[in-house]
Design an enzyme around this catalytic site. Structure first.
Site, PDB file in Angstrom:
ATOM      1  N   TYR A  63     -24.514  14.720  -6.338  1.00  0.00           N
ATOM      2  CA  TYR A  63     -23.821  15.253  -7.501  1.00  0.00           C
ATOM      3  C   TYR A  63     -23.662  14.189  -8.575  1.00  0.00           C
ATOM      4  O   TYR A  63     -23.894  13.001  -8.335  1.00  0.00           O
ATOM      5  CB  TYR A  63     -22.459  15.830  -7.099  1.00  0.00           C
ATOM      6  CG  TYR A  63     -21.382  14.789  -6.842  1.00  0.00           C
ATOM      7  CD1 TYR A  63     -21.399  14.001  -5.693  1.00  0.00           C
ATOM      8  CD2 TYR A  63     -20.344  14.587  -7.763  1.00  0.00           C
ATOM      9  CE1 TYR A  63     -20.411  13.056  -5.457  1.00  0.00           C
ATOM     10  CE2 TYR A  63     -19.353  13.642  -7.533  1.00  0.00           C
ATOM     11  CZ  TYR A  63     -19.395  12.881  -6.384  1.00  0.00           C
ATOM     12  OH  TYR A  63     -18.422  11.936  -6.160  1.00  0.00           O
ATOM     13  N   ARG A  70     -30.030  27.163   9.800  1.00  0.00           N
ATOM     14  CA  ARG A  70     -29.391  25.897  10.141  1.00  0.00           C
ATOM     15  C   ARG A  70     -30.189  25.122  11.178  1.00  0.00           C
ATOM     16  O   ARG A  70     -30.368  25.569  12.308  1.00  0.00           O
ATOM     17  CB  ARG A  70     -27.965  26.149  10.650  1.00  0.00           C
ATOM     18  CG  ARG A  70     -27.183  24.856  10.849  1.00  0.00           C
ATOM     19  CD  ARG A  70     -25.728  25.114  11.219  1.00  0.00           C
ATOM     20  NE  ARG A  70     -25.017  23.852  11.362  1.00  0.00           N
ATOM     21  CZ  ARG A  70     -25.020  23.111  12.470  1.00  0.00           C
ATOM     22  NH1 ARG A  70     -25.707  23.518  13.518  1.00  0.00           N
ATOM     23  NH2 ARG A  70     -24.364  21.975  12.514  1.00  0.00           N
ATOM     24  N   LEU A 119     -20.597   2.597  -5.020  1.00  0.00           N
ATOM     25  CA  LEU A 119     -21.406   3.375  -5.951  1.00  0.00           C
ATOM     26  C   LEU A 119     -21.510   2.578  -7.259  1.00  0.00           C
ATOM     27  O   LEU A 119     -20.500   2.055  -7.742  1.00  0.00           O
ATOM     28  CB  LEU A 119     -20.734   4.722  -6.234  1.00  0.00           C
ATOM     29  CG  LEU A 119     -21.503   5.599  -7.213  1.00  0.00           C
ATOM     30  CD1 LEU A 119     -22.719   6.232  -6.534  1.00  0.00           C
ATOM     31  CD2 LEU A 119     -20.613   6.693  -7.780  1.00  0.00           C
ATOM     32  N   GLU A 154     -14.264  -0.333  -3.223  1.00  0.00           N
ATOM     33  CA  GLU A 154     -14.060   0.482  -4.429  1.00  0.00           C
ATOM     34  C   GLU A 154     -12.990   1.512  -4.140  1.00  0.00           C
ATOM     35  O   GLU A 154     -12.440   1.555  -3.033  1.00  0.00           O
ATOM     36  CB  GLU A 154     -15.375   1.161  -4.844  1.00  0.00           C
ATOM     37  CG  GLU A 154     -15.886   2.139  -3.794  1.00  0.00           C
ATOM     38  CD  GLU A 154     -17.172   2.852  -4.200  1.00  0.00           C
ATOM     39  OE1 GLU A 154     -17.445   2.977  -5.410  1.00  0.00           O
ATOM     40  OE2 GLU A 154     -17.896   3.298  -3.296  1.00  0.00           O
ATOM     41  N   LYS A 196     -24.953   8.941  -4.447  1.00  0.00           N
ATOM     42  CA  LYS A 196     -23.817   9.795  -4.835  1.00  0.00           C
ATOM     43  C   LYS A 196     -23.931  11.145  -4.126  1.00  0.00           C
ATOM     44  O   LYS A 196     -24.298  12.154  -4.737  1.00  0.00           O
ATOM     45  CB  LYS A 196     -23.753   9.937  -6.362  1.00  0.00           C
ATOM     46  CG  LYS A 196     -22.372  10.383  -6.863  1.00  0.00           C
ATOM     47  CD  LYS A 196     -22.218  10.101  -8.337  1.00  0.00           C
ATOM     48  CE  LYS A 196     -20.959  10.719  -8.931  1.00  0.00           C
ATOM     49  NZ  LYS A 196     -19.701  10.224  -8.387  1.00  0.00           N
TER      50      LYS A 196
HETATM   51  N1  PDD Z   1     -16.354   9.680  -9.082  1.00  0.00           N
HETATM   52  N2  PDD Z   1     -17.045   5.183  -6.846  1.00  0.00           N
HETATM   53  C1  PDD Z   1     -16.903   6.396  -6.297  1.00  0.00           C
HETATM   54  C2  PDD Z   1     -16.755   6.511  -4.813  1.00  0.00           C
HETATM   55  C3  PDD Z   1     -16.895   7.544  -7.132  1.00  0.00           C
HETATM   56  O1  PDD Z   1     -16.769   8.764  -6.591  1.00  0.00           O
HETATM   57  C4  PDD Z   1     -17.010   7.383  -8.542  1.00  0.00           C
HETATM   58  C5  PDD Z   1     -17.035   8.550  -9.480  1.00  0.00           C
HETATM   59  C6  PDD Z   1     -17.138   6.073  -9.058  1.00  0.00           C
HETATM   60  C7  PDD Z   1     -17.285   5.804 -10.535  1.00  0.00           C
HETATM   61  O2  PDD Z   1     -18.533   6.240 -11.023  1.00  0.00           O
HETATM   62  P1  PDD Z   1     -18.717   6.707 -12.553  1.00  0.00           P
HETATM   63  O3  PDD Z   1     -18.210   5.596 -13.400  1.00  0.00           O
HETATM   64  O4  PDD Z   1     -20.179   6.916 -12.689  1.00  0.00           O
HETATM   65  O5  PDD Z   1     -17.916   7.963 -12.719  1.00  0.00           O
HETATM   66  C8  PDD Z   1     -17.173   5.004  -8.179  1.00  0.00           C
HETATM   67  C9  PDD Z   1     -16.462  10.882  -9.874  1.00  0.00           C
HETATM   68  C10 PDD Z   1     -15.857  10.767 -11.222  1.00  0.00           C
HETATM   69  C11 PDD Z   1     -15.953  12.057  -9.059  1.00  0.00           C
HETATM   70  O6  PDD Z   1     -16.313  12.126  -7.896  1.00  0.00           O
HETATM   71  O7  PDD Z   1     -15.230  12.904  -9.580  1.00  0.00           O
END
Ligand code: PDD
Length: 285
Positions: A33, A100, A207, A182, A149
């Site tokens: 996503y 599945r 990420l 993170e 992601k």
């Molecule tokens: N989340 N680390 C993780 C685990 C994340 O899920 C996200 C983003 C980030 C930051 O990435 P970016 O700057 O590209 O948004 C770091 C999104 C916003 C979400 O899951 O809603």
């Protein structure tokens, strides 16, 4: 106004929008996503988000179901149909629908594509940023490829819930060496006593946030010293400032970690300046 979702080629009222029960996203969280900020009706850093999407798909050997320009059009159309001025657009691609079975389905199985958009109140977000947020630390119990992601977010869900139950807005994951990786949905940063901005290198343990990437440009433009290295929980407690970054929160000051005040317990100057400056360095479509 009824919200609209894009599902596999059609725009439908959200309440009627659905995917097959044998969608591999639903059964195996076998999908990826992206979340893009929408500001003044425009998509922020769409190009970089779609590049990261391509990488995530490639790592999981899911094919891109339409061209990137076509995907960009779907994102913009979903934003427009939902009349989102400020908010987020969400894009999910899974390995599609198949009986599945753990192994991949037939190569001609079309991936599923879902796009939704929703408004967020920028004033509410600003208010939160002006007082700063609290985070708690939790053990990082995720798999070894969190650089992809994927929609496999159960440890992140549990971490965020643990934070909420302790009155905090975010959880910071800590690896086995006592170093922060993170946040559950954001990247983590500190500013040291000497004014150095520190964030973990984008290896397989985090990420590579798009907000993080853009902020690196803002940091160098402000002539701040950046150190891309991991940092311990103790270092974070002793930091002058802390903040987090994500597409929906941009730069969010952190004023307490595990109930300990960071710096003087108020949002820091570096975080505030980077938050103000961020959109000068982001691409707007
Ligand atoms: N989340 N680390 C993780 C685990 C994340 O899920 C996200 C983003 C980030 C930051 O990435 P970016 O700057 O590209 O948004 C770091 C999104 C916003 C979400 O899951 O809603």
């Amino acid at each position: 106004m009824a919200r609209i979702a894009y599902v596999n080629g059609r725009y439908r009222p959200l309440r009627d929008a659905c995917v097959n029960v044998e969608d591999r996203g639903y059964q195996f969280s076998d999908g990826v996503y992206e979340v893009c900020e929408v500001r003044g009706g425009r998509l922020i850093d769409q190009r970089r988000h779609l590049q990261r999407l391509l990488r995530s798909l490639g790592e999981l050997q899911i094919r891109l179901p339409m061209s990137l320009p076509a995907l960009g059009m779907v994102l913009r159309e979903t934003v427009a149909r939902n009349r989102v001025q400020d908010g987020i657009v969400y894009l999910q691609i899974t390995r599609g629908v198949a009986r599945r079975d753990f192994s991949f389905p037939a190569a001609d199985t079309p991936p599923s594509v879902v796009v939704t958009a929703r408004s967020l109140d920028p004033a509410a977000n600003e208010k939160i940023a002006s007082s700063g947020i609290e985070v708690v630390t939790v053990p990082d119990n995720r798999w070894g490829r969190v650089d992809i992601k994927t929609v496999s977010l159960l440890p992140n869900v549990l971490a965020k819930q643990a934070a909420r139950e302790q009155g905090a807005r975010e959880a910071w994951f800590v690896d086995r060496d006592g170093r922060i990786t993170e946040g559950s949905s954001s990247n983590a940063w500190i500013v040291t006593g000497e004014g150095k901005v520190v964030t973990r290198p984008a290896d397989h343990a985090i990420l590579r946030g798009i907000t993080r990437t853009v902020l690196l440009d803002a940091i160098s433009a402000q002539e701040l010293t950046l150190e891309e290295r991991s940092f311990t929980v103790e270092e974070a407690y002793a930091a002058r400032e802390a903040f987090l970054t994500s597409a929906s929160q941009i730069v969010m000051p952190v004023v307490r970690i595990d109930s300990k005040p960071i710096g003087n317990g108020a949002p820091g100057l570096v975080a505030a300046a980077l938050r103000r400056e961020f959109h000068r360095f982001a691409e707007q479509l």
